[in-house]
Write a protein that holds these residues in place. Structure first.
Motif, PDB file in Angstrom:
ATOM      1  N   UNK A 256     -45.010   4.705  94.603  1.00 14.11           N
ATOM      2  CA  UNK A 256     -46.171   5.518  94.995  1.00 14.11           C
ATOM      3  C   UNK A 256     -47.450   4.932  94.412  1.00 14.11           C
ATOM      4  N   UNK A 257     -47.626   3.638  94.591  1.00 19.44           N
ATOM      5  CA  UNK A 257     -48.813   2.951  94.084  1.00 19.44           C
ATOM      6  C   UNK A 257     -49.277   1.926  95.102  1.00 19.44           C
ATOM      7  N   UNK A 258     -50.513   1.461  94.968  1.00 23.74           N
ATOM      8  CA  UNK A 258     -51.071   0.447  95.853  1.00 23.74           C
ATOM      9  C   UNK A 258     -51.984  -0.477  95.073  1.00 23.74           C
ATOM     10  N   UNK A 259     -51.982  -1.769  95.442  1.00 19.22           N
ATOM     11  CA  UNK A 259     -52.811  -2.738  94.723  1.00 19.22           C
ATOM     12  C   UNK A 259     -54.190  -2.839  95.352  1.00 19.22           C
ATOM     13  N   UNK A 260     -55.118  -3.267  94.523  1.00 16.64           N
ATOM     14  CA  UNK A 260     -56.508  -3.411  94.970  1.00 16.64           C
ATOM     15  C   UNK A 260     -57.132  -4.625  94.297  1.00 16.64           C
ATOM     16  N   UNK A 261     -58.068  -5.291  95.000  1.00 18.34           N
ATOM     17  CA  UNK A 261     -58.731  -6.481  94.482  1.00 18.34           C
ATOM     18  C   UNK A 261     -60.212  -6.408  94.830  1.00 18.34           C
ATOM     19  N   UNK A 262     -61.057  -6.699  93.848  1.00 15.07           N
ATOM     20  CA  UNK A 262     -62.504  -6.702  94.054  1.00 15.07           C
ATOM     21  C   UNK A 262     -63.068  -8.041  93.583  1.00 15.07           C
ATOM     22  N   UNK A 263     -63.864  -8.682  94.424  1.00 11.60           N
ATOM     23  CA  UNK A 263     -64.605  -9.892  94.068  1.00 11.60           C
ATOM     24  C   UNK A 263     -65.998  -9.457  93.647  1.00 11.60           C
ATOM     25  N   UNK A 264     -66.309  -9.581  92.353  1.00 13.55           N
ATOM     26  CA  UNK A 264     -67.592  -9.092  91.833  1.00 13.55           C
ATOM     27  C   UNK A 264     -68.751  -9.990  92.225  1.00 13.55           C
ATOM     28  N   UNK A 265     -68.468 -11.206  92.646  1.00 19.10           N
ATOM     29  CA  UNK A 265     -69.544 -12.131  93.037  1.00 19.10           C
ATOM     30  C   UNK A 265     -69.965 -11.870  94.479  1.00 19.10           C
ATOM     31  N   UNK A 266     -68.981 -11.797  95.390  1.00 18.06           N
ATOM     32  CA  UNK A 266     -69.291 -11.594  96.801  1.00 18.06           C
ATOM     33  C   UNK A 266     -69.337 -10.128  97.181  1.00 18.06           C
ATOM     34  N   UNK A 267     -68.812  -9.244  96.333  1.00 16.94           N
ATOM     35  CA  UNK A 267     -68.759  -7.837  96.654  1.00 16.94           C
ATOM     36  C   UNK A 267     -67.632  -7.459  97.585  1.00 16.94           C
ATOM     37  N   UNK A 268     -66.756  -8.415  97.919  1.00 14.14           N
ATOM     38  CA  UNK A 268     -65.644  -8.148  98.836  1.00 14.14           C
ATOM     39  C   UNK A 268     -64.568  -7.336  98.128  1.00 14.14           C
ATOM     40  N   UNK A 269     -64.010  -6.361  98.816  1.00 11.05           N
ATOM     41  CA  UNK A 269     -62.938  -5.520  98.284  1.00 11.05           C
ATOM     42  C   UNK A 269     -61.749  -5.546  99.229  1.00 11.05           C
TER      43      UNK A 269
ATOM     44  N   UNK B  26     -62.317  -0.630 102.371  1.00  9.05           N
ATOM     45  CA  UNK B  26     -62.149  -0.397 100.944  1.00  9.05           C
ATOM     46  C   UNK B  26     -63.485  -0.108 100.288  1.00  9.05           C
ATOM     47  N   UNK B  27     -63.473   0.731  99.270  1.00  6.97           N
ATOM     48  CA  UNK B  27     -64.682   1.054  98.524  1.00  6.97           C
ATOM     49  C   UNK B  27     -65.002  -0.033  97.506  1.00  6.97           C
ATOM     50  N   UNK B  28     -66.292  -0.302  97.282  1.00  9.30           N
ATOM     51  CA  UNK B  28     -66.653  -1.149  96.146  1.00  9.30           C
ATOM     52  C   UNK B  28     -66.196  -0.497  94.839  1.00  9.30           C
ATOM     53  N   UNK B  29     -65.983  -1.319  93.839  1.00  7.75           N
ATOM     54  CA  UNK B  29     -65.452  -0.810  92.575  1.00  7.75           C
ATOM     55  C   UNK B  29     -66.399   0.202  91.941  1.00  7.75           C
ATOM     56  N   UNK B  30     -67.698  -0.022  92.068  1.00  8.20           N
ATOM     57  CA  UNK B  30     -68.669   0.883  91.439  1.00  8.20           C
ATOM     58  C   UNK B  30     -68.644   2.268  92.066  1.00  8.20           C
ATOM     59  N   UNK B  31     -68.188   2.381  93.300  1.00 11.52           N
ATOM     60  CA  UNK B  31     -68.167   3.675  93.981  1.00 11.52           C
ATOM     61  C   UNK B  31     -66.820   4.395  93.843  1.00 11.52           C
TER      62      UNK B  31
END
Length: 784
Positions: free
Chosen positions: A422-435, A453-458
């Protein structure tokens, strides 16, 4: 016409006797010659068997060897036979009176059973036609004398390992499983053949330490022997003797088996591995291998190995690509020269083997359906899916395998793992903003994948207001300073509030600045619900514990108020009275059993023991009512039977019915030591006198609260100095698993001894403590 001269007169009878004597002499000489020939033949046969056993040769070769030895030493053949048997030595022909060959005296009796047995076995082995017949013959001949239960014969393969060519005493399934022995160290038959000496397996623990690859299938054979058969130099065959009998082989059995192994050399001479087809020219094989070295697939070039009948029994690997691996983990050029079934032994049970034979005999290639195969890579065994293809190339065969792309399977495994956890992985590129989120991450966070996908800050915006600040701080520490986070938070969902967990870490550049974040979110609602339930349960347990503590305090006070227990035996009307009260182990410490032991105003003593049906507060209330009412009635002048009748009416007609009860009332008059007693459905008192215990005869009386018209009577008993009287409740003698009579007998046997009350009760009590126990121990002093 010629006539015979007439015999001299008077000589006819003598002539007939002389002629008859000559005939008898000739017949005796012929009989002696035939006996000598028979004896010579028997000796020759036994000596031939001994030479065959010692040299491992055929019968003809053994006899030729005997003749050569006799000619070289100047002996007759018979003399040399006896020398071989060890029965006599060659005579010295130079000694005066030395007998010649014809006059060689018959030897003294010697033990020839062994040579006879070997001779018979040698003649039998000379008639076998195949290694399988040889194995059957050996088992027939060895079973009785050596305890042999099975025989196996292996021959060495050119590329190493062994092949089973004959067996007896084992079924075909086991023989098929043991048909080939790989060239591995620690395998007993191969170790015996390599060392050139017998391998005796007589102790399982020691044998497995010396030969770690001993087959598990051999567990039923408690002792085994593997004997090299020297048909040439070095030995190319090994004889296995298997016994179900445990323990070592006796010395004479060892000698017999070693001799038998030497005898097998003749029948096994010329028996070897399968005939190999003509090998491909070296230049052609090198050219194929050079091409295979550049191929990215798994493929082998196979040369058929045919039996003497021309049937394909196996294939030799002539070339192999670098990507080809067998079940043992060997790959590439390491496979060249090995057998196909040695590398993939389970292939015979798959369609691939039949397809290879069909492709070799026909023009059409064979293509298999996808199949699973266990493969060892870097020391790790994994199950992979392949498709195989077999195509003819001249007199050889090219077999190739295509491994299905594992990426789809790995992706499916990852999806299953996320779903099950019951989990899911997530990846955020802080340089390009891609999630990038996995599908399961969208499901856990309750977000429509179409919205992206939401940006990490949101991400903290998804949390409930109370949890947002903590999640915001964790994200800020992660993106600014690269500190990993593991933070719980809640979010609102259509089904209610859900508890989530976010775990993430940062990837930094060379300056230590975070540039990527990856992690996972997990739904821990079920786990959190369990934790909350456990907290609620713990609080309930603490509350219940407090209630139980208060109940025990109340019970202790109730005990002191309703049923005060004397700490030591008391004196009443000249009697010594000891009291024991043991409540049931469960519930309140005061139950439905009670007692009274008081001295009346006129100097008499009153003893009461009663038992109210049931437990709990209702039983305690009924007990208190009966206890105090009974004492009051007797003190105010009521008779024992009158008191019982009134107590019965009290139980029946009170506003709050109290069920039923049993009771014993006893009044003791010290002037004449007379005891008057009555009972209401209660067990009788036990009287112990002069070391003998007996129960008093019960007067009539049914239990209280059972009838509107009960009838109660009294009984009397005169006590003597030294007497002991026990009044008790049924908890002392009743157990669910037995009749009350057995409990009464057990109490009488225990009370007959001199033990004090509390020590007497120990072995009588129910270990589970399912009922209250109350006992009055009344003793008349010796000086009374």
């Amino acid at each position: 016409m010629t006539t015979e001269p007439a015999p001299p007169a008077g000589s006819g009878a003598a002539t007939d006797l002389a002629a008859l004597a000559r005939v008898v002499a000739r017949q005796r000489a012929e009989l002696d010659r035939m006996q000598d020939l028979a004896a010579t033949s028997a000796v020759l046969e036994r000596a031939t068997g001994v030479v065959m056993a010692r040299l491992g040769c055929s019968a003809d070769a053994a006899q030729e060897e005997l003749r050569r030895r006799a000619s070289s030493a100047g002996h007759t053949l018979l003399e040399e036979c006896w020398i071989a048997l060890g029965g006599v030595t060659a005579p010295d022909r130079s000694a005066p009176g030395s007998p010649g060959a014809a006059a060689l005296p018959r030897p003294q009796p010697v033990p020839v059973e062994e040579s006879d047995a070997l001779g018979h076995l040698a003649r039998a082995l000379a008639r076998v036609g195949s290694p399988q017949d040889l194995a059957r013959c050996l088992l027939d001949r060895l079973a009785a004398d050596t305890g042999t239960d099975a025989v196996m014969i292996y021959v060495r393969l050119p590329v190493g390992g062994l092949e089973l060519v004959g067996h007896a005493g084992i079924d075909d399934t086991l023989a098929d499983r043991w048909s080939r022995v790989p060239p591995l160290a620690g395998v007993p038959p191969l170790d015996a053949l390599d060392a050139g000496r017998p391998c005796w397996l007589e102790d399982p623990a020691t044998d497995r330490a010396r030969h770690p690859r001993t087959a598990d299938d051999a567990a039923e054979w408690h002792s085994r022997a593997w004997l090299p058969v020297a048909a040439g130099e070095p030995a190319e065959a090994v004889l296995g003797v298997l016994r179900r009998t445990a323990g070592p082989f006796p010395p004479h059995v060892r000698e017999r088996l070693l001799a038998v192994a030497r005898l097998c050399a003749g029948p096994l001479r010329g028996v070897g591995p399968l005939r190999e087809a003509e090998p491909a020219p070296g230049a052609a094989a090198d050219a194929v291998q050079s091409v295979f070295d550049r191929m990215p697939v798994a493929a082998v070039l196979l040369t058929p190995l045919r039996s003497p009948a021309g049937e394909v029994e196996d294939f030799r690997i002539t070339a192999a690509t670098a990507g080809t691996r067998d079940t043992a983990g060997r790959h590439g050029r390491d496979l060249i020269g090995l057998r196909f079934l040695e590398c993939w032994p389970d292939t015979t049970d798959e369609p691939l083997w039949r397809g290879c034979l069909d492709a070799l005999s026909g023009a059409e290639p064979f293509e298999s359906e996808p199949f699973a195969r266990q493969q060892t890579v870097a020391g790790v065994s994994e199950l992979s899916t392949y498709s195989a293809r077999a195509a003819r190339l001249g007199d050889a065969l090219v077999v190739s395998w295509v491994r299905h792309d594992p990426s789809d399977r790995q992706e499916q495994r990852l999806a299953d793992l996320q779903r099950l956890g019951d989990l899911g992985w997530a990846h955020w590129n802080l340089v390009t903003g891609e999630a990038t989120w996995s599908a399961q991450a969208f499901a856990v966070l309750g977000r429509d994948p179409a919205r992206g996908a939401l940006p990490l800050a949101r991400l903290p915006r998804l949390a409930l207001p109370d949890d947002g600040p903590a999640l915001t701080r964790a994200v800020d520490e992660l993106t600014r300073h690269g500190r990993a986070c593991d933070v719980p938070f809640r979010l609102a969902a259509p089904g209610g509030v859900r508890h989530l967990r976010a775990v993430a870490e940062a990837v930094t550049d060379g300056r230590g600045v975070p540039v990527e974040v990856h992690g996972f979110v997990q739904d821990v609602t079920a786990q959190r619900s369990t934790e909350l339930a456990l907290v609620a349960t713990e609080r309930a347990v603490l509350t219940q514990r407090g209630a139980l503590r208060a109940e025990r305090t109340l019970a202790a006070r109730l005990q002191d108020a309703l049923l005060p227990l004397p700490k030591e035996p008391v004196r009443l009307a000249g009697l010594r009275v000891d009291v024991v009260y043991l409540p049931a182990q469960s519930g309140l410490n005061v139950g439905g059993d009670w007692f009274s032991a008081i001295e009346l105003p006129d100097g008499d003593a009153l003893f009461v023991v009663g038992d109210v049906a049931g437990h709990g507060m209702d039983a305690v209330a009924a007990m208190a009512l009966l206890r105090f009412t009974a004492k009051g009635m007797v003190i105010t002048g009521s008779t024992l039977t009158g008191a019982l009748s009134r107590l019965n009416a009290l139980l029946l007609h009170s506003r709050d019915p109290h069920g039923t009860a049993t009771m014993v009332l006893a009044r003791y008059r010290p002037a004449d030591r007379r005891l008057v007693w009555a009972q209401a459905g209660h067990p009788p008192p036990l009287l112990v006198r002069d070391g003998t215990a007996r129960y008093l005869d019960r007067p009539g009386g049914m239990l209280l609260g059972a009838s509107d018209t009960p009838r109660y009577t009294e009984a009397e008993c005169v006590l003597r100095p030294g007497d002991r009287l026990l009044l008790y409740t049924d908890g002392l003698v009743e157990r669910p698993s037995e009749s009350i009579d057995r409990g009464l007998d057990r109490l009488a046997a225990a009370a007959a001894g001199p033990a004090p009350l509390r020590r007497l009760l120990g072995p009588l009590l129910d270990p589970e403590g399912r009922d209250d126990v109350c006992v009055l121990d009344i003793q008349v002093p010796e000086d009374a």
